[in-house]
Design a protein around this motif. Sequence first.
Motif, short mmCIF file in Angstrom:
data_model
loop_
_atom_site.label_atom_id
_atom_site.label_comp_id
_atom_site.label_asym_id
_atom_site.label_seq_id
_atom_site.Cartn_x
_atom_site.Cartn_y
_atom_site.Cartn_z
N ALA A 62 0.95 -1.16 -0.04
CA ALA A 62 -0.07 0.16 0.04
C ALA A 62 0.81 1.19 -0.11
O ALA A 62 2.09 1.11 0.09
N GLN A 63 0.26 2.38 -0.05
CA GLN A 63 0.94 3.49 0.14
C GLN A 63 0.39 4.25 1.44
O GLN A 63 -0.67 4.01 2.03
N TYR A 64 1.49 4.26 2.23
CA TYR A 64 1.53 4.76 3.59
C TYR A 64 1.64 6.04 3.91
O TYR A 64 2.70 6.58 3.42
N THR A 67 -2.90 -1.46 -2.65
CA THR A 67 -2.67 -1.89 -4.13
C THR A 67 -3.68 -2.60 -4.38
O THR A 67 -4.43 -3.31 -3.44
N ARG A 68 -4.05 -2.82 -5.85
CA ARG A 68 -5.24 -3.44 -6.25
C ARG A 68 -4.84 -4.84 -6.94
O ARG A 68 -4.86 -5.26 -7.96
N ASN A 69 -4.26 -5.65 -5.84
CA ASN A 69 -3.37 -7.03 -6.05
C ASN A 69 -3.98 -7.75 -5.07
O ASN A 69 -4.22 -7.24 -3.80
N ASP A 70 -3.49 -9.27 -4.95
CA ASP A 70 -3.54 -9.91 -3.74
C ASP A 70 -2.83 -9.41 -2.46
O ASP A 70 -3.09 -9.54 -1.40
N SER A 71 -1.53 -8.90 -2.83
CA SER A 71 -0.64 -8.47 -1.76
C SER A 71 -1.62 -7.15 -1.08
O SER A 71 -1.00 -6.93 0.05
#
Length: 66
Positions: free
Chosen positions: A18-20, A58-62
């Motif tokens: 992510a963006q933190y 983020t737009r994924n599994d992570s």
Amino acid sequence: MAASKEPLKPGQTSPASAQYGVVGPRGGNTGKEVTVPKGRPLPPTPKPGMGYVINDRTRNDSGRGK
């Protein structure tokens, strides 16, 4: 949009990709962001007492996190 009540501390493992956002000691937004992949340690903050909150996953599994 914070993932939890308490900000994450520098050096803690990121729970999601992510963006933190960097927040001050009392929780105020500083306007700065860092991007950290899941499982990596969060970088040092500019000043002591600051922490991180998730701004945008983020737009994924992570990005789903714990």
